[in-house]
Motif scaffolding. Structure first.
Motif, mmCIF file in Angstrom:
data_model
loop_
_atom_site.group_PDB
_atom_site.id
_atom_site.type_symbol
_atom_site.label_atom_id
_atom_site.label_comp_id
_atom_site.label_asym_id
_atom_site.label_seq_id
_atom_site.Cartn_x
_atom_site.Cartn_y
_atom_site.Cartn_z
ATOM 1 N N GLN A 65 0.938 -1.215 0.056
ATOM 2 C CA GLN A 65 -0.021 0.175 0.112
ATOM 3 C C GLN A 65 0.970 1.394 -0.196
ATOM 4 O O GLN A 65 0.317 2.144 0.203
ATOM 5 N N ARG A 66 1.964 1.430 -0.324
ATOM 6 C CA ARG A 66 2.880 2.568 -0.603
ATOM 7 C C ARG A 66 3.026 2.575 -1.762
ATOM 8 O O ARG A 66 2.933 1.792 -3.163
ATOM 9 N N ALA A 67 3.286 4.032 -2.360
ATOM 10 C CA ALA A 67 3.140 4.382 -3.815
ATOM 11 C C ALA A 67 3.968 3.442 -4.701
ATOM 12 O O ALA A 67 3.897 3.117 -5.852
ATOM 13 N N GLU A 68 5.289 3.291 -4.030
ATOM 14 C CA GLU A 68 6.361 2.259 -4.880
ATOM 15 C C GLU A 68 5.762 0.936 -5.174
ATOM 16 O O GLU A 68 6.041 0.553 -6.331
ATOM 17 N N PHE A 69 5.062 0.349 -4.209
ATOM 18 C CA PHE A 69 4.371 -1.146 -4.395
ATOM 19 C C PHE A 69 3.425 -0.869 -5.521
ATOM 20 O O PHE A 69 3.320 -1.952 -6.480
ATOM 21 N N LEU A 70 2.488 0.347 -5.495
ATOM 22 C CA LEU A 70 1.417 0.389 -6.296
ATOM 23 C C LEU A 70 1.796 0.559 -7.581
ATOM 24 O O LEU A 70 1.404 0.037 -8.673
ATOM 25 N N ARG A 71 2.953 1.271 -8.002
ATOM 26 C CA ARG A 71 3.605 1.606 -9.440
ATOM 27 C C ARG A 71 4.110 0.383 -9.826
ATOM 28 O O ARG A 71 3.884 -0.075 -11.062
ATOM 29 N N GLU A 72 4.780 -0.550 -9.145
ATOM 30 C CA GLU A 72 5.188 -1.974 -9.317
ATOM 31 C C GLU A 72 4.185 -2.617 -9.828
ATOM 32 O O GLU A 72 4.453 -3.539 -10.713
ATOM 33 N N HIS A 73 3.033 -2.792 -9.504
ATOM 34 C CA HIS A 73 1.802 -3.350 -9.700
ATOM 35 C C HIS A 73 0.701 -2.761 -10.584
ATOM 36 O O HIS A 73 -0.074 -3.256 -10.767
ATOM 37 N N GLY A 74 1.147 -1.632 -11.173
ATOM 38 C CA GLY A 74 0.419 -1.111 -12.412
ATOM 39 C C GLY A 74 -0.767 -0.293 -12.018
ATOM 40 O O GLY A 74 -1.482 0.064 -12.845
ATOM 41 N N PHE A 75 -0.913 0.328 -10.573
ATOM 42 C CA PHE A 75 -2.102 0.953 -10.151
ATOM 43 C C PHE A 75 -1.827 2.542 -10.480
ATOM 44 O O PHE A 75 -2.567 3.286 -10.435
ATOM 45 N N ILE A 76 -0.470 3.081 -10.478
ATOM 46 C CA ILE A 76 -0.049 4.161 -10.688
ATOM 47 C C ILE A 76 0.916 4.507 -11.879
ATOM 48 O O ILE A 76 1.709 3.341 -12.072
ATOM 49 N N ASP A 77 1.142 5.430 -12.626
ATOM 50 C CA ASP A 77 1.638 5.857 -13.515
ATOM 51 C C ASP A 77 3.195 6.352 -13.294
ATOM 52 O O ASP A 77 4.320 5.875 -13.899
ATOM 53 N N PHE A 78 3.264 7.206 -12.271
ATOM 54 C CA PHE A 78 4.501 8.013 -11.994
ATOM 55 C C PHE A 78 4.696 8.119 -10.577
ATOM 56 O O PHE A 78 3.448 8.691 -9.701
ATOM 57 N N ILE A 79 5.758 8.001 -9.980
ATOM 58 C CA ILE A 79 6.071 8.515 -8.602
ATOM 59 C C ILE A 79 6.816 9.851 -8.768
ATOM 60 O O ILE A 79 8.005 9.899 -9.351
ATOM 61 N N VAL A 80 6.344 11.074 -8.509
ATOM 62 C CA VAL A 80 6.907 12.330 -8.606
ATOM 63 C C VAL A 80 7.287 12.936 -7.337
ATOM 64 O O VAL A 80 6.557 13.382 -6.543
ATOM 65 N N HIS A 81 8.483 13.355 -7.167
ATOM 66 C CA HIS A 81 9.093 14.088 -6.170
ATOM 67 C C HIS A 81 8.497 15.548 -6.077
ATOM 68 O O HIS A 81 8.502 16.096 -7.403
ATOM 69 N N ARG A 82 8.201 16.183 -4.827
ATOM 70 C CA ARG A 82 7.411 17.380 -5.159
ATOM 71 C C ARG A 82 8.347 18.415 -5.794
ATOM 72 O O ARG A 82 7.743 19.413 -6.327
ATOM 73 N N VAL A 83 9.661 18.494 -5.719
ATOM 74 C CA VAL A 83 10.321 19.421 -6.324
ATOM 75 C C VAL A 83 10.412 19.398 -8.011
ATOM 76 O O VAL A 83 10.503 20.363 -8.587
ATOM 77 N N GLU A 84 9.839 18.248 -8.479
ATOM 78 C CA GLU A 84 9.837 17.871 -10.057
ATOM 79 C C GLU A 84 8.297 18.008 -10.240
ATOM 80 O O GLU A 84 8.050 17.716 -11.432
ATOM 81 N N LEU A 85 7.380 18.275 -9.343
ATOM 82 C CA LEU A 85 6.016 18.132 -9.674
ATOM 83 C C LEU A 85 5.503 18.838 -10.796
ATOM 84 O O LEU A 85 4.805 18.426 -11.759
#
Length: 279
Positions: A246-266
């Motif tokens: 249930q952390r963002a990295e786990f969800l990206r690995e399993h296809g639930f989200i497209d990108f993890i974006v650092h706030r500085v790069e948002l």
């Protein structure tokens, strides 16, 4: 023989000098002590471990909108108490005390402005207002933000930060899941881009509705995203949950989200996606 002699201190301390409240913040993840100016320059992320502190809709607006210029709308909406709900205190009293404490009217704010030159509508939730819970006002504000996107053919950006549905409004809160999802269908039919950003935490009915329906689904690093809590899931399936569940990295690995974006790069990432979606 005396190895030292007492001398009058060069600095007097007759007048107490307190450190201003909020000048130093402690990172809850790595324990680093961070000066407020350092945090502000790094958009409230820890320079030591990249932990993302929770921030208000106002700060997200300042990060995203060109020259930090935006116009807020539908700020007048207030929660009612159609059920006469009472737990440890009356719901109307809880709403009133939270408004007085936070200076905010509910757990969502809408703004319109430009991002990378694109005319954009942004709706952002606030965990500081009753846990960012989704009640009738939150659903109505998001719906009206989508209406403005439709009327002005402007891309819609949703920033989620919520503990889920607001239990004090019962089924009226759950209705907002269907209401907001139906509105997003109108955006899709008209070909207007929708970008969803999930921050820590994004849970419950918010995750089960508008937060996961973006043309692009983004998340901040290590954001907690899910529907039911880990304890409930573990007791239901009677199995240990994988590390990072249930952390963002786990969800990206399993296809639930497209990108993890650092706030500085948002802001740069949102501009890139808007350029792509708008051709």
């Amino acid at each position: 023989m005396s190895w030292f002699k007492r001398v009058k201190p060069a600095i007097t301390t007759e007048q107490k000098r307190d450190v201003p409240e909020g000048l130093w913040w402690k990172c809850e993840k790595c324990g680093a002590m961070l000066h407020r100016k350092q945090l502000e320059d790094n958009l409230f992320t820890c320079p030591e471990c990249d932990n993302h502190f929770r921030i208000s809709p106002e700060r997200y607006f300042q990060i995203l909108f060109d020259e930090k210029r935006f116009e807020e709308f539908e700020a007048h909406l207030r929660s009612a108490d159609p059920l006469g709900f009472v737990d440890t205190k009356r719901y109307v009293d809880r709403i009133q005390s939270t408004m007085e404490k936070t200076g905010k009217t509910d757990a969502c704010r809408n703004a319109i402005g430009h991002i990378g030159g694109h005319h954009v509508v942004v709706s952002a939730m606030d965990f500081g207002f009753i846990g960012g819970s989704m009640g009738s006002v939150v659903g109505e504000k998001i719906s009206r933000a989508i209406d403005k996107s439709l009327a002005e053919e402007a891309p819609f950006i949703m920033i989620s930060q919520s503990g889920g549905a607001r239990m004090m409004e019962a089924a009226l809160s759950l209705m907002q899941m269907a209401k907001t999802s139906a509105k997003l269908t109108l955006l899709h039919e008209k070909g207007i881009p929708y970008i969803s950003l999930m921050t820590d935490p994004t849970t419950g009915g918010v995750t089960a509705s508008f937060a996961m329906l973006g043309d692009f689904n983004l998340a901040e690093p290590n954001a907690y995203i899910g529907f039911a809590g880990q304890r409930v899931i573990k007791e239901t399936i009677r199995k240990d949950l994988p590390e990072g569940f249930q952390r963002a990295e786990f969800l990206r690995e399993h296809g639930f989200i497209d990108f993890i974006v650092h706030r500085v790069e948002l802001k740069a990432k949102v501009e890139q996606l808007l350029n792509l979606l708008k051709g």
